[in-house]
Design a protein around this motif. Structure first.
Motif, PDB file in Angstrom:
ATOM      1  N   GLY A  85       0.785  -1.226   0.000  1.00  0.00           N
ATOM      2  CA  GLY A  85       0.000   0.000   0.000  1.00  0.00           C
ATOM      3  C   GLY A  85       0.815   1.274   0.000  1.00  0.00           C
ATOM      4  O   GLY A  85       0.256   2.363   0.158  1.00  0.00           O
ATOM      5  N   GLY A  86       2.131   1.169  -0.174  1.00  0.00           N
ATOM      6  CA  GLY A  86       2.974   2.361  -0.196  1.00  0.00           C
ATOM      7  C   GLY A  86       2.776   3.168  -1.468  1.00  0.00           C
ATOM      8  O   GLY A  86       2.436   2.620  -2.522  1.00  0.00           O
ATOM      9  N   LEU A  96      -2.446   7.993  -6.677  1.00  0.00           N
ATOM     10  CA  LEU A  96      -2.347   9.388  -7.110  1.00  0.00           C
ATOM     11  C   LEU A  96      -3.312  10.316  -6.373  1.00  0.00           C
ATOM     12  O   LEU A  96      -3.222  11.536  -6.528  1.00  0.00           O
ATOM     13  N   THR A  97      -4.223   9.759  -5.578  1.00  0.00           N
ATOM     14  CA  THR A  97      -5.112  10.595  -4.766  1.00  0.00           C
ATOM     15  C   THR A  97      -4.813  10.431  -3.279  1.00  0.00           C
ATOM     16  O   THR A  97      -5.555  10.943  -2.432  1.00  0.00           O
ATOM     17  N   ALA A  98      -3.743   9.732  -2.942  1.00  0.00           N
ATOM     18  CA  ALA A  98      -3.388   9.504  -1.543  1.00  0.00           C
ATOM     19  C   ALA A  98      -2.866  10.786  -0.903  1.00  0.00           C
ATOM     20  O   ALA A  98      -2.277  11.640  -1.580  1.00  0.00           O
ATOM     21  N   PRO A  99      -3.055  10.959   0.403  1.00  0.00           N
ATOM     22  CA  PRO A  99      -2.539  12.138   1.099  1.00  0.00           C
ATOM     23  C   PRO A  99      -1.029  12.264   0.928  1.00  0.00           C
ATOM     24  O   PRO A  99      -0.291  11.292   1.087  1.00  0.00           O
ATOM     25  N   ASP A 133      -1.211  -1.829  16.190  1.00  0.00           N
ATOM     26  CA  ASP A 133      -0.011  -1.286  15.548  1.00  0.00           C
ATOM     27  C   ASP A 133      -0.118  -1.419  14.035  1.00  0.00           C
ATOM     28  O   ASP A 133      -0.448  -2.495  13.520  1.00  0.00           O
ATOM     29  N   LEU A 134       0.164  -0.328  13.346  1.00  0.00           N
ATOM     30  CA  LEU A 134       0.192  -0.374  11.884  1.00  0.00           C
ATOM     31  C   LEU A 134       1.419  -1.140  11.420  1.00  0.00           C
ATOM     32  O   LEU A 134       2.457  -1.176  12.095  1.00  0.00           O
ATOM     33  N   TYR A 135       1.315  -1.746  10.241  1.00  0.00           N
ATOM     34  CA  TYR A 135       2.432  -2.456   9.639  1.00  0.00           C
ATOM     35  C   TYR A 135       2.668  -1.884   8.251  1.00  0.00           C
ATOM     36  O   TYR A 135       1.738  -1.726   7.462  1.00  0.00           O
ATOM     37  N   GLY A 136       3.925  -1.574   7.946  1.00  0.00           N
ATOM     38  CA  GLY A 136       4.248  -1.073   6.615  1.00  0.00           C
ATOM     39  C   GLY A 136       4.070   0.422   6.511  1.00  0.00           C
ATOM     40  O   GLY A 136       4.027   1.155   7.508  1.00  0.00           O
ATOM     41  N   ASN A 137       3.942   0.888   5.271  1.00  0.00           N
ATOM     42  CA  ASN A 137       3.997   2.323   4.998  1.00  0.00           C
ATOM     43  C   ASN A 137       2.797   2.803   4.188  1.00  0.00           C
ATOM     44  O   ASN A 137       2.896   3.773   3.449  1.00  0.00           O
ATOM     45  N   SER A 138       1.665   2.122   4.315  1.00  0.00           N
ATOM     46  CA  SER A 138       0.523   2.447   3.459  1.00  0.00           C
ATOM     47  C   SER A 138      -0.128   3.772   3.830  1.00  0.00           C
ATOM     48  O   SER A 138      -0.403   4.038   5.005  1.00  0.00           O
ATOM     49  N   VAL A 186      -4.986  -1.017   4.417  1.00  0.00           N
ATOM     50  CA  VAL A 186      -4.548  -0.776   5.786  1.00  0.00           C
ATOM     51  C   VAL A 186      -4.047  -2.089   6.362  1.00  0.00           C
ATOM     52  O   VAL A 186      -4.770  -3.090   6.371  1.00  0.00           O
ATOM     53  N   PHE A 187      -2.803  -2.090   6.846  1.00  0.00           N
ATOM     54  CA  PHE A 187      -2.195  -3.282   7.419  1.00  0.00           C
ATOM     55  C   PHE A 187      -1.944  -3.054   8.913  1.00  0.00           C
ATOM     56  O   PHE A 187      -1.391  -2.013   9.306  1.00  0.00           O
TER      57      PHE A 187
END
Length: 354
Positions: A147-148, A180-183, A289-294, A299-300
């Motif tokens: 999800g990065g 391309l629409t991600a924050p 806890d979130l995982y990764g950089n999405s 959402v992980f």
């Protein structure tokens, strides 16, 4: 409860369904060849990419798009450098290998292909001349498998590296709308088109019944090879839809915007991202806890084995990894059809399990 398993569980956005229904009684030339819907969709996509001479074609799904494009760019003795979690390696049942092309994975662990890791693979593959598969292209995805979202700086760095080694560049855009629409995203469709040889704009995972729009925008050796081979490979590899005008009608509806308004394609992706951000914040507030950089519509989070089972049963989330300490990495995916109330219902369950 609303399922968060993926972003293609629902049929299609109402506007897309209306567009398909509207051409139900029409007679059109098949195979995306010359019908009014495909031709108009091509022009809309060329305009959105700022690439008036791009070759735009429509394919059924992501696996066929990847296989056709990489097969066309690579020669028999060449392979594509990619991350070890690349979709062409882990989620396509060896489709690329079955077509005689090789994936050359790096040791990148976060879904982003880096010049440093790519260089190590390149040097290793080139070390013994004709006895090793020669790198011929790079394969990247936006969003990544975790999800990065690629920044312009990072994207330009890997493109510069590839060009410096005379490699083709292919971008898998299955979730390009979300990227391309991600924050915080600073990449644009125009910039991508100016750097790569080919990419595709994903429809299956962004509110369409099915379909991907392949854009061949480069003019170098790899792009020219693909332009020539594409029509034949698409038919040979089973990626050509007889009722191709149905794909054109969907992309036409997705990219045709009323004056002063944002095209539907971006609206659908932005909505999915907003729901994912709401979910992400709520999960953190609930103590996960979130995982990764999405920062996209995926959402992980890490959960216990018991939480994993309960969440999978209730919300359909998938388990991606089992960590060394026994925790599970599960994925929730929001789509154009996810509502704020759906997110809040899921968060209520998570709070009960925390």
């Amino acid at each position: 409860m609303h399922l968060f398993r993926n972003d293609y569980s629902e049929g299609a956005a109402p506007q897309i369904m209306d567009a398909v229904a509207a051409c139900g009684g029409e007679q059109s030339v098949g195979y995306t060849e010359g019908d009014a819907h495909c031709e108009h969709a091509r022009e809309l996509i060329r305009e959105a990419c700022g690439c008036p001479d791009a070759m735009v074609e429509f394919c059924i799904g992501g696996t066929s798009a990847n296989v056709i494009c990489l097969s066309g760019m690579l020669r028999d003795w060449e392979g594509a450098i990619c991350t070890r979690d690349a979709h062409i390696i882990v989620h396509e049942t060896g489709a690329l290998a079955a077509c005689g092309r090789t994936s050359l994975p790096t040791d990148d662990a976060d879904g982003f292909l880096t010049p440093e890791a790519a260089e190590r693979v390149y040097q290793f593959q080139m070390g013994t001349g004709r006895h090793m598969t020669r790198p011929g292209a790079i394969y990247i995805t936006d969003t990544t498998e975790l999800g990065g979202v690629w920044s312009r700086e990072r994207f330009d760095a890997i493109c510069d590296w590839a060009r410096g080694h005379d490699l083709g560049i292919f971008l898998d855009g299955a979730r390009l709308g979300s990227a391309l629409t991600a924050p915080g995203n600073d990449l644009t469709l125009e910039h991508i088109a100016s750097r790569v040889d080919a990419f595709y704009i994903g429809g299956t995972k962004n509110g369409m019944l099915m379909g991907e729009a392949i854009v061949i925008c480069g003019h170098g050796e790899h792009a020219q090879r693909l332009r020539e081979a594409f029509p034949y490979l698409q038919k040979e590899r089973g990626g050509l839809l007889a009722k191709g005008f149905l794909l054109g009608a969907q992309f036409e509806a997705a990219f045709e915007a009323a004056k002063g308004s944002e095209a539907l394609y971006w609206q659908l992706a932005r909505h999915a991202n907003e729901c994912a951000d709401r979910l992400r914040q709520g999960l953190v507030a609930a103590g996960l806890d979130l995982y990764g950089n999405s920062t996209s519509n995926q959402v992980f989070v890490t959960v216990s084995e018991d939480q994993e089972a309960r969440l999978a049963q209730a919300a359909g989330c998938e388990t991606f990894y089992v960590l060394a300490d026994g925790r599970r990495v599960v994925r929730f995916v929001c789509s154009w059809a996810t509502a704020a109330e759906d997110v809040d219902e899921l968060l209520g369950l998570v709070r009960e399990l925390a």
